[in-house]
Design an enzyme around this catalytic site. Sequence first.
Site, PDB file in Angstrom:
ATOM      1  CE  LYS A 102      -4.420  -1.800   1.192  1.00  0.00           C
ATOM      2  NZ  LYS A 102      -5.807  -1.601   1.968  1.00  0.00           N
ATOM      3  CE  LYS A 148      -6.116  -8.051  -2.058  1.00  0.00           C
ATOM      4  NZ  LYS A 148      -6.494  -7.690  -0.672  1.00  0.00           N
ATOM      5  CE  LYS A 151     -13.030  -3.149  -0.221  1.00  0.00           C
ATOM      6  NZ  LYS A 151     -11.878  -3.232   0.844  1.00  0.00           N
TER       7      LYS A 151
HETATM    8  N1  AQP Z   1      -9.169 -11.229  -3.936  1.00  0.00           N
HETATM    9  C1  AQP Z   1      -9.301 -11.565  -2.743  1.00  0.00           C
HETATM   10  N2  AQP Z   1      -9.619 -12.999  -2.415  1.00  0.00           N
HETATM   11  C2  AQP Z   1      -9.888 -13.433  -1.428  1.00  0.00           C
HETATM   12  N3  AQP Z   1     -10.271 -12.704  -0.358  1.00  0.00           N
HETATM   13  C3  AQP Z   1     -10.049 -11.386  -0.332  1.00  0.00           C
HETATM   14  N4  AQP Z   1     -10.290 -10.146   0.434  1.00  0.00           N
HETATM   15  C4  AQP Z   1      -9.853  -9.043  -0.201  1.00  0.00           C
HETATM   16  N5  AQP Z   1      -9.824  -9.574  -1.375  1.00  0.00           N
HETATM   17  C5  AQP Z   1      -9.726 -10.729  -1.622  1.00  0.00           C
HETATM   18  C6  AQP Z   1     -10.878 -10.506   1.859  1.00  0.00           C
HETATM   19  O1  AQP Z   1     -11.739  -9.747   2.107  1.00  0.00           O
HETATM   20  C7  AQP Z   1     -11.980  -9.326   3.558  1.00  0.00           C
HETATM   21  C8  AQP Z   1     -11.794  -7.719   3.431  1.00  0.00           C
HETATM   22  O2  AQP Z   1     -10.919  -6.839   2.840  1.00  0.00           O
HETATM   23  P1  AQP Z   1     -10.797  -5.589   3.338  1.00  0.00           P
HETATM   24  O3  AQP Z   1     -11.580  -4.637   2.599  1.00  0.00           O
HETATM   25  O4  AQP Z   1     -10.693  -5.377   4.670  1.00  0.00           O
HETATM   26  O5  AQP Z   1      -9.563  -5.341   2.515  1.00  0.00           O
HETATM   27  P2  AQP Z   1      -8.611  -5.648   1.758  1.00  0.00           P
HETATM   28  O6  AQP Z   1      -7.861  -7.218   1.988  1.00  0.00           O
HETATM   29  O7  AQP Z   1      -7.105  -4.844   1.520  1.00  0.00           O
HETATM   30  O8  AQP Z   1      -9.228  -5.699   0.534  1.00  0.00           O
HETATM   31  P3  AQP Z   1      -9.082  -4.993  -1.106  1.00  0.00           P
HETATM   32  O9  AQP Z   1     -10.144  -5.310  -1.862  1.00  0.00           O
HETATM   33  O10 AQP Z   1      -7.743  -5.378  -1.630  1.00  0.00           O
HETATM   34  O11 AQP Z   1      -9.172  -3.557  -0.408  1.00  0.00           O
HETATM   35  P4  AQP Z   1      -8.341  -2.343  -0.798  1.00  0.00           P
HETATM   36  O12 AQP Z   1      -8.127  -2.318  -2.340  1.00  0.00           O
HETATM   37  O13 AQP Z   1      -8.950  -1.230  -0.357  1.00  0.00           O
HETATM   38  O14 AQP Z   1      -7.113  -2.328  -0.110  1.00  0.00           O
HETATM   39  C9  AQP Z   1     -10.613  -9.830   4.003  1.00  0.00           C
HETATM   40  O15 AQP Z   1     -10.916 -10.872   4.992  1.00  0.00           O
HETATM   41  C10 AQP Z   1      -9.803  -9.975   3.035  1.00  0.00           C
HETATM   42  O16 AQP Z   1      -8.750 -11.070   3.215  1.00  0.00           O
END
Ligand code: AQP
Length: 332
Positions: free
Chosen positions: A116, A198, A201
């Site tokens: 990040k 991965k 979002k």
């Molecule tokens: N691609 C993924 N596959 C499986 N699990 C996923 N999670 C996120 N992306 C995947 C799981 O979703 C939960 C919530 O995630 P989060 O919103 O707390 O943050 P994150 O992991 O940082 O998700 P993002 O989508 O990548 O958000 P941004 O882009 O804002 O950083 C967690 O349990 C995560 O494991």
Amino acid sequence: MAENDKKIVFSGVQPSGNLTLGNYLGAIKNFSRFSEDYKTFYCVVDLHAITVRQVPAELRKRTYETLALYMACGLDPEKNTLFVQSHVPQHAELGWILDCYTMFGELSRMTQFKDKSAKNAQNINAGLFTYPALMAADILLYQTDIVPVGIDQKQHLELARDVAARFNLIYSDTFKIPEGYIPTDTMKIMSLQEPTAKMSKSDPNENAVIRILDSKDDVMRKFKRAVTDSETSVRYSEDKPGVSNLMTIYRAFTGKTFEEIEREFDGKGYGDFKLAVGEACADGLKDVRDEFARLMQDKAYLEAVMKKGAEEAYGYARRTMSKVRRKIGFVN
Ligand code: AQP
């Protein structure tokens, strides 16, 4: 089972963007399996979201939307405590305290911080660095037994266990040591455009990400454009990350095994396969989309759910905090 004998489950999702298929298959879809036999806390983690700059009106809107999505994905607010992190001030309070029991070296090793900060080079703030200590506080406040998360959160969860054990060693038993629940079949859904990364979002490339709320047309279009490889065979293999990711998604929606999928598309090209994955995914998410649209019409109801959830969570959080304050030596 009596409420007090139930094991405790906690998890959260950041309202930092429109939620993805990764958030759904890796986390939220699994939350409801705990609703009957466990005491469950599912939180919209808005304090975490501001580690990356957010547009205030968007953050507010997404907080409602994330709560509505929890419910649209099957979480009944009568059976689960659904709440917003910033409504329970003990998260920030314990977060600060645990900052003081989390080592600089430990935080420096977190891969999410490295990823990040590379993506947000102009805003590498202290919150981004200490994010895992706040996440530890989220979990430990509720004396959590089980944390359902995707595999990307495993490192943070291990840190939460280490911090809890360290605190317990210094002050005697205070926190329950939590276990992760990581789904083996959908622990990491990959980007459709860069299948070794991965699905996230906040990915700026819309074609890389399926949103839970995407229309069927959008879902079909994105799958049609998904990156595969120069072969034509639908086969699960480490050297075919694009096709393997699509097979993982297809399996999650149809319940078919990889062998069955390979047989189904034997002799057919990737075009037919991508159409089938798109259909299965769009149809599988239709009920969620419909229920989400219905819930978003009733803001007062969403606010009532948030309020009830925060009151329930507060009761549990307060009990842990009073124990923590006493052990540390704060005057109550
Ligand atoms: N691609 C993924 N596959 C499986 N699990 C996923 N999670 C996120 N992306 C995947 C799981 O979703 C939960 C919530 O995630 P989060 O919103 O707390 O943050 P994150 O992991 O940082 O998700 P993002 O989508 O990548 O958000 P941004 O882009 O804002 O950083 C967690 O349990 C995560 O494991």
